[in-house]
Design a protein around this motif. Structure first.
Motif, PDB file in Angstrom:
ATOM      1  N   PHE A 239       0.862  -1.187   0.000  1.00 55.32           N
ATOM      2  CA  PHE A 239       0.000   0.000   0.000  1.00 55.32           C
ATOM      3  C   PHE A 239       0.899   1.238   0.000  1.00 55.32           C
ATOM      4  O   PHE A 239       1.589   1.506   0.996  1.00 55.32           O
ATOM      5  CB  PHE A 239      -0.910   0.008   1.217  1.00 55.32           C
TER       6      PHE A 239
ATOM      7  N   LYS B  48      -7.449  -1.386  10.843  1.00 56.95           N
ATOM      8  CA  LYS B  48      -7.964  -1.756   9.533  1.00 56.95           C
ATOM      9  C   LYS B  48      -7.115  -1.089   8.459  1.00 56.95           C
ATOM     10  O   LYS B  48      -6.550  -0.009   8.676  1.00 56.95           O
ATOM     11  CB  LYS B  48      -9.422  -1.336   9.402  1.00 56.95           C
ATOM     12  N   VAL B  49      -7.060  -1.714   7.318  1.00 58.09           N
ATOM     13  CA  VAL B  49      -6.228  -1.194   6.229  1.00 58.09           C
ATOM     14  C   VAL B  49      -6.661   0.201   5.814  1.00 58.09           C
ATOM     15  O   VAL B  49      -5.824   1.030   5.425  1.00 58.09           O
ATOM     16  CB  VAL B  49      -6.261  -2.170   5.021  1.00 58.09           C
ATOM     17  N   ASN B  50      -7.961   0.501   5.929  1.00 57.31           N
ATOM     18  CA  ASN B  50      -8.409   1.829   5.482  1.00 57.31           C
ATOM     19  C   ASN B  50      -7.879   2.960   6.352  1.00 57.31           C
ATOM     20  O   ASN B  50      -7.987   4.131   5.994  1.00 57.31           O
ATOM     21  CB  ASN B  50      -9.928   1.889   5.372  1.00 57.31           C
ATOM     22  N   THR B  51      -7.290   2.645   7.530  1.00 57.04           N
ATOM     23  CA  THR B  51      -6.687   3.713   8.339  1.00 57.04           C
ATOM     24  C   THR B  51      -5.393   4.225   7.723  1.00 57.04           C
ATOM     25  O   THR B  51      -4.836   5.225   8.180  1.00 57.04           O
ATOM     26  CB  THR B  51      -6.406   3.230   9.774  1.00 57.04           C
TER      27      THR B  51
ATOM     28  N   LEU C 290      -5.351   5.486   4.871  1.00 55.30           N
ATOM     29  CA  LEU C 290      -5.758   6.672   4.117  1.00 55.30           C
ATOM     30  C   LEU C 290      -5.515   7.917   4.957  1.00 55.30           C
ATOM     31  O   LEU C 290      -5.840   7.955   6.140  1.00 55.30           O
ATOM     32  CB  LEU C 290      -7.242   6.588   3.750  1.00 55.30           C
TER      33      LEU C 290
ATOM     34  N   ARG D 266      -8.085   9.576   7.477  1.00 51.36           N
ATOM     35  CA  ARG D 266      -8.964   8.504   7.973  1.00 51.36           C
ATOM     36  C   ARG D 266      -8.531   8.125   9.375  1.00 51.36           C
ATOM     37  O   ARG D 266      -7.355   7.878   9.623  1.00 51.36           O
ATOM     38  CB  ARG D 266      -8.875   7.288   7.056  1.00 51.36           C
ATOM     39  N   SER D 267      -9.469   8.124  10.309  1.00 51.12           N
ATOM     40  CA  SER D 267      -9.147   7.792  11.685  1.00 51.12           C
ATOM     41  C   SER D 267     -10.303   7.047  12.318  1.00 51.12           C
ATOM     42  O   SER D 267     -11.464   7.344  12.035  1.00 51.12           O
ATOM     43  CB  SER D 267      -8.844   9.058  12.498  1.00 51.12           C
ATOM     44  N   SER D 268     -10.004   6.125  13.194  1.00 48.45           N
ATOM     45  CA  SER D 268     -11.049   5.391  13.907  1.00 48.45           C
ATOM     46  C   SER D 268     -11.571   6.174  15.101  1.00 48.45           C
ATOM     47  O   SER D 268     -12.492   5.754  15.775  1.00 48.45           O
ATOM     48  CB  SER D 268     -10.496   4.049  14.391  1.00 48.45           C
TER      49      SER D 268
ATOM     50  N   LYS E 229       0.796   7.103  10.685  1.00 50.29           N
ATOM     51  CA  LYS E 229       1.405   7.149   9.351  1.00 50.29           C
ATOM     52  C   LYS E 229       2.559   8.148   9.313  1.00 50.29           C
ATOM     53  O   LYS E 229       3.635   7.864   8.785  1.00 50.29           O
ATOM     54  CB  LYS E 229       0.367   7.535   8.293  1.00 50.29           C
TER      55      LYS E 229
ATOM     56  N   TRP F 182       2.465  -5.627   9.429  1.00 46.42           N
ATOM     57  CA  TRP F 182       2.640  -4.513   8.499  1.00 46.42           C
ATOM     58  C   TRP F 182       4.081  -4.005   8.619  1.00 46.42           C
ATOM     59  O   TRP F 182       4.512  -3.582   9.691  1.00 46.42           O
ATOM     60  CB  TRP F 182       1.697  -3.359   8.829  1.00 46.42           C
TER      61      TRP F 182
END
Length: 379
Positions: free
Chosen positions: A5, A63-66, A68, A71-73, A89, A113
């Motif tokens: 990614f 999750k992988v979408n974090t 982005l 993007r935050s949980s 990141k 990861w």
């Protein structure tokens, strides 16, 4: 086999960030996750032999979408410090730039990861990339491992994080008051050190919902901090965890911990209790008798001093903050003096005019003031 990614982050992004700033992000994320889920306990471990620094949250996952940006949980969660979605990141980028390794053991997802810079064919530039590999994991913890960390770098954590559980605290609904001298004037939000200007006697660890940080997440507005510390002091007084004499010292010393209390709305009656105790303390130090000449009045201005003198009372100079809190008490005592003066039939007309002059001459222009003084002297 792993999946790559690519993140649109070049090595020069946030060029001014150093090791401490990157690690701060990781600690913040760990503490925030613990705030959201008490079972997700956060810990930090360092092995000087392998030079590996580990940040662990039990029962957590990513999750992988974090990956982005933005993007935050934890977006809009008032119990967390971070609200901007970049966190780990950016930490990964900075630490890779400093030639550290950055690996995430996403055990609940059975993934590892691994991050590093790569030359992107798509973007024709060097970017940060995460390689996600499926690996059977032994537990459900989330572990971020940073390698090549020297002992002196690890020692920086004590300047970033309030990690000692034995620190003496007074707990309030707004956060904790840190009473040990070494924490005087130091500020934390959810255990994370922040910068805040001012002259404070205690240290404070705020709950995130009560302290909004600046964009850099390292500093706060000092006015807001002083309002919250007032609420914390009042709450501690109400619960009995903080004694009145200590609060009185703060007020009389004009400490920033409590110097906005007269301008801060406080629920629960803490401010009222403080004012009651201040009134009681003043009366114990300056007991008044029924006659006006023995009525003591707390003042902090020349005008009030003259008003009290004009009615035959005894002005007592008190600190500015004490005077503000005792303003109603002061006016009540002045009314007592005034009523006593109005009922004194032994005063002559000249004495009454002189009293009036003493009270209101400041409001007259110089010529009128001088002329009135001459007229009174003619009586």
């Amino acid at each position: 086999m792993s999946t790559c990614f690519e993140l649109p982050l070049t090595p020069n992004y946030v060029r001014d960030w150093d090791f401490g700033m990157a690690v701060r992000e990781l600690i913040q994320n760990g503490l925030d996750q613990q705030s959201v889920d008490a079972k997700s306990t956060f810990s930090v471990d360092y092995d000087p032999d392998t030079q590996k620094l580990k940040f662990t949250n039990a029962r957590s996952r990513l999750k992988v979408n974090t990956l982005l940006l933005g993007r935050s949980s934890k977006s809009n969660d008032e119990d967390t410090v971070g609200q901007f979605g970049e966190g780990y990141k950016i930490a990964a980028l900075v630490l890779n730039r400093l030639e550290k390794t950055f690996t995430i053991y996403n055990n609940m997802m059975n993934q590892v990861w691994t991050s590093k810079f790569k030359n992107s064919r798509k973007w024709l530039d060097k970017l940060l990339a995460f390689y996600v590999e499926d690996v059977q994991s032994p537990n459900d913890s989330l572990v971020i491992e940073v390698g090549n960390v020297a002992q002196e770098e690890y020692d920086q954590l004590s300047e970033i994080w309030l990690s000692d559980p034995a620190v003496t605290r007074i707990r309030t609904e707004y956060g904790d008051i840190l009473t040990e001298p070494e924490y005087s004037g130091k500020f934390f939000v959810n255990g994370l050190y922040i910068e805040c200007s001012g002259d404070f006697s205690f240290g404070y660890d705020f709950k995130p919902r009560y302290m909004v940080l600046e964009r850099d997440r390292k500093s706060c507005d000092s006015w807001s901090a002083r309002q919250v510390t007032c609420k914390m002091i009042a709450s501690a007084l109400l619960s009995g965890e903080l004694d009145f004499d200590t609060a009185k010292e703060l007020i009389e010393g004009d400490a920033d911990d409590i110097n906005l209390i007269d301008y801060t709305y406080i629920e629960g009656g803490g401010k009222e209790r403080l004012i009651e105790n201040l009134e009681k303390s003043f009366e114990e130090q300056h007991p008044s008798e029924s006659k006006s000449s023995s009525v003591y009045v707390p003042v902090n201005s020349e005008i009030d001093k003259e008003r009290v003198n004009a009615y035959g009372g005894i002005p007592v100079i008190v600190p500015h903050n004490v005077a503000n809190l005792l303003s109603n008490y002061k006016e009540e005592r002045i009314r007592k003096l005034k009523d006593s003066y109005a009922g004194d039939e032994t005063l002559t007309v000249k004495e009454r005019f002189q009293k009036w002059y003493d009270l209101y001459s400041r409001q007259l222009d110089p010529e009128a003031k001088e002329e009135l003084a001459k007229l009174i002297n003619m009586l």
